[in-house]
Design a protein around this motif. Structure first.
Motif, PDB file in Angstrom:
ATOM      1  N   LYS A 111     -13.710  -8.954   0.028  1.00 12.89           N
ATOM      2  CA  LYS A 111     -13.542 -10.064   0.964  1.00 12.89           C
ATOM      3  C   LYS A 111     -12.159 -10.055   1.599  1.00 12.89           C
ATOM      4  CE  LYS A 111     -13.933 -14.268   2.809  1.00 12.89           C
ATOM      5  NZ  LYS A 111     -14.764 -14.525   4.014  1.00 12.89           N
ATOM      6  N   CYS A 112     -11.128  -9.695   0.823  1.00 12.88           N
ATOM      7  CA  CYS A 112      -9.751  -9.951   1.255  1.00 12.88           C
ATOM      8  C   CYS A 112      -8.859  -8.725   1.375  1.00 12.88           C
ATOM      9  CB  CYS A 112      -9.092 -10.937   0.279  1.00 12.88           C
ATOM     10  SG  CYS A 112      -9.921 -12.527   0.164  1.00 12.88           S
ATOM     11  N   ASP A 113      -9.213  -7.600   0.778  1.00  7.78           N
ATOM     12  CA  ASP A 113      -8.334  -6.433   0.782  1.00  7.78           C
ATOM     13  C   ASP A 113      -8.700  -5.498   1.925  1.00  7.78           C
ATOM     14  OD1 ASP A 113      -6.309  -4.778   0.009  1.00  7.78           O
ATOM     15  OD2 ASP A 113      -7.156  -4.223  -1.937  1.00  7.78           O
ATOM     16  N   TYR A 114      -7.786  -4.597   2.256  1.00 10.16           N
ATOM     17  CA  TYR A 114      -8.027  -3.573   3.277  1.00 10.16           C
ATOM     18  C   TYR A 114      -7.251  -2.348   2.837  1.00 10.16           C
ATOM     19  CZ  TYR A 114     -10.076  -3.004   7.971  1.00 10.16           C
ATOM     20  OH  TYR A 114     -10.891  -2.673   9.037  1.00 10.16           O
ATOM     21  N   PHE A 115      -7.945  -1.268   2.493  1.00 10.11           N
ATOM     22  CA  PHE A 115      -7.281  -0.120   1.884  1.00 10.11           C
ATOM     23  C   PHE A 115      -8.115   1.130   2.103  1.00 10.11           C
ATOM     24  CE2 PHE A 115     -10.228  -2.019  -0.986  1.00 10.11           C
ATOM     25  CZ  PHE A 115     -10.763  -1.006  -1.749  1.00 10.11           C
ATOM     26  N   LEU A 168       0.833  -1.197   0.000  1.00  7.04           N
ATOM     27  CA  LEU A 168       0.000   0.000   0.000  1.00  7.04           C
ATOM     28  C   LEU A 168       0.874   1.255   0.000  1.00  7.04           C
ATOM     29  CD1 LEU A 168      -2.786  -0.952   2.596  1.00  7.04           C
ATOM     30  CD2 LEU A 168      -2.929  -1.020   0.101  1.00  7.04           C
ATOM     31  N   TYR A 169       0.439   2.257  -0.750  1.00  7.29           N
ATOM     32  CA  TYR A 169       1.130   3.542  -0.801  1.00  7.29           C
ATOM     33  C   TYR A 169       0.287   4.555  -0.032  1.00  7.29           C
ATOM     34  CZ  TYR A 169       2.857   7.963  -2.779  1.00  7.29           C
ATOM     35  OH  TYR A 169       3.352   9.241  -2.941  1.00  7.29           O
ATOM     36  N   ASN A 170       0.780   4.967   1.126  1.00  7.41           N
ATOM     37  CA  ASN A 170       0.001   5.856   1.997  1.00  7.41           C
ATOM     38  C   ASN A 170      -1.392   5.288   2.244  1.00  7.41           C
ATOM     39  OD1 ASN A 170       2.136   7.659   2.164  1.00  7.41           O
ATOM     40  ND2 ASN A 170       1.403   8.920   0.460  1.00  7.41           N
ATOM     41  N   LEU A 171      -1.428   3.969   2.447  1.00  7.13           N
ATOM     42  CA  LEU A 171      -2.649   3.216   2.750  1.00  7.13           C
ATOM     43  C   LEU A 171      -3.583   3.071   1.550  1.00  7.13           C
ATOM     44  CD1 LEU A 171      -3.472   4.679   6.292  1.00  7.13           C
ATOM     45  CD2 LEU A 171      -2.047   2.701   5.715  1.00  7.13           C
ATOM     46  N   LYS A 172      -3.087   3.426   0.353  1.00  9.23           N
ATOM     47  CA  LYS A 172      -3.897   3.333  -0.859  1.00  9.23           C
ATOM     48  C   LYS A 172      -3.320   2.262  -1.783  1.00  9.23           C
ATOM     49  CE  LYS A 172      -4.650   8.283  -0.365  1.00  9.23           C
ATOM     50  NZ  LYS A 172      -3.634   8.462   0.703  1.00  9.23           N
ATOM     51  N   ARG A 173      -4.205   1.655  -2.585  1.00 11.26           N
ATOM     52  CA  ARG A 173      -3.797   0.585  -3.492  1.00 11.26           C
ATOM     53  C   ARG A 173      -3.523   1.158  -4.877  1.00 11.26           C
ATOM     54  NH1 ARG A 173      -1.989  -4.044  -1.701  1.00 11.26           N
ATOM     55  NH2 ARG A 173      -3.836  -4.561  -0.467  1.00 11.26           N
ATOM     56  N   VAL A 174      -2.314   0.923  -5.401  1.00 14.99           N
ATOM     57  CA  VAL A 174      -1.922   1.425  -6.718  1.00 14.99           C
ATOM     58  C   VAL A 174      -2.116   0.324  -7.764  1.00 14.99           C
ATOM     59  CG1 VAL A 174      -0.039   2.322  -8.138  1.00 14.99           C
ATOM     60  CG2 VAL A 174      -0.224   3.010  -5.726  1.00 14.99           C
ATOM     61  N   THR A 175      -2.856   0.636  -8.813  1.00  9.91           N
ATOM     62  CA  THR A 175      -3.081  -0.308  -9.908  1.00  9.91           C
ATOM     63  C   THR A 175      -2.698   0.347 -11.233  1.00  9.91           C
ATOM     64  OG1 THR A 175      -4.877  -1.484  -8.781  1.00  9.91           O
ATOM     65  CG2 THR A 175      -4.797  -1.653 -11.179  1.00  9.91           C
ATOM     66  N   VAL A 176      -1.927  -0.372 -12.040  1.00  2.00           N
ATOM     67  CA  VAL A 176      -1.509   0.117 -13.357  1.00  2.00           C
ATOM     68  C   VAL A 176      -2.160  -0.749 -14.427  1.00  2.00           C
ATOM     69  CG1 VAL A 176       0.434   0.664 -14.867  1.00  2.00           C
ATOM     70  CG2 VAL A 176       0.716   0.785 -12.377  1.00  2.00           C
TER      71      VAL A 176
END
Length: 309
Positions: free
Chosen positions: A152-156, A115-123
């Motif tokens: 179900k599985c992520d936390y962001f 996680l980047y600053n608690l955020k999920r990065v997607t390209v």
């Protein structure tokens, strides 16, 4: 799915990140548990939802987080998700067959496990310059499926998207079905409640202005202002550090090819297939919805502006 908490192979997180996210949202354990209890009690009383079976607490907790702790907002979004599954089977159902096809035949995707600053990065990168290969419905079906896994599985705390259009042409834009785009956008924003903190576009083609004009038809000024165009990778690095990008962009993460093999291995596993197929069956019975029309504006062709919290 039988993964320990925080250990999903695509969407891992740490116990510390979980606590930091809760702290950022001002949510205590007791508040979350009470909120989930309230939502599940409400769910049981909904004649159009209860036959679908109670959602699990992992899902309800993620919906509560996405709603920043608002119980009423979480209820409304859960209702929207169940309604969406019923009204748009073309984007949700037949997942087993979908996963058996070459879902990444015209694009690549990499979601950073850190996680980047608690955020999920997607390209996401469009790989085929032939617009005839581009199928928005395939990309959306896969994204919705991944969204169900994340609930179900992520936390962001939210999302940061990077879209590489280097290989895209005006022909790709012409193949975008506005109704399909709107339906999916409504699910992600009015259903799942994804919080998009930033959208970064690299390799923008000559028709970038037309692209933004198209996007602004659906997006609020607040959302549109979070989209940034970059002339080069050095400019992108000012917003998204190399640590969170695949090595195809000079980053520290593995290559797109690695992520593709990993994604397909996880998504085609019997455990995951069973989960996503069963989740898709959890839908509303709109014939039992009290005092409401099933013709929701975001599914019937009305293009209300997309907005964020």
């Amino acid at each position: 799915m039988s993964y320990k908490e925080g250990c999903h192979p695509i969407f891992p997180y740490t116990a510390q990140e979980k606590q930091e996210i809760r702290k950022e949202l001002g949510l205590k354990e007791s508040t979350i548990q009470e909120g989930m209890d309230s939502i599940l009690e409400w769910f049981e009383k909904q004649p159009h939802l209860i036959d679908a079976g109670l959602p699990d607490r992992d899902f309800v907790e993620r919906m509560l987080l996405n709603a920043k702790g608002s119980i009423e907002k979480a209820k409304r979004r859960i209702d929207n998700i169940y309604k969406f599954r019923y009204l748009t089977p073309e984007l949700v159902q037949n997942r087993e067959n979908h996963l058996d096809t070459d879902i990444y035949r015209f694009y690549q995707q990499a979601t950073c496990p850190e996680l980047y600053n608690l955020k999920r990065v997607t390209v996401i990168q469009i790989t085929d310059s032939d617009p005839n290969s581009f199928d928005l419905e395939v990309l959306i079906k896969t994204s919705i499926l991944l969204g169900d896994i994340r609930l179900k599985c992520d936390y962001f705390l939210g999302d940061i998207w990077v879209l590489d259009l280097t290989n895209a042409t005006f022909g790709h834009l012409l193949r975008v079905n506005p109704l399909i785009f709107t339906k999916a956008s409504r699910l992600f924003l009015d259903g799942i409640g994804i919080r998009l903190y930033a959208g970064h576009i690299i390799g923008a083609p000559s028709y970038a202005q037309q692209l933004m004009q198209f996007f602004r038809k659906f997006a609020s000024p607040k959302l549109a202002d979070r989209v940034v165009f970059h002339d080069n990778l050095e400019d992108l690095y000012k917003y998204v550090p190399k640590k969170y990008l695949p090595k195809d962009y000079g980053g520290d993460q593995p290559s797109f090819e690695y992520f593709k093999e990993k994604y397909l291995s996880v998504l085609r596993s019997e455990d995951t297939k069973k989960f996503v197929v069963e989740v898709a069956k959890q839908m509303s019975d709109e014939s039992k919805r009290p005092d409401a029309s099933i013709h929701d504006e975001y599914l019937s062709g009305s293009f209300k502006k997309l907005d964020l919290d």
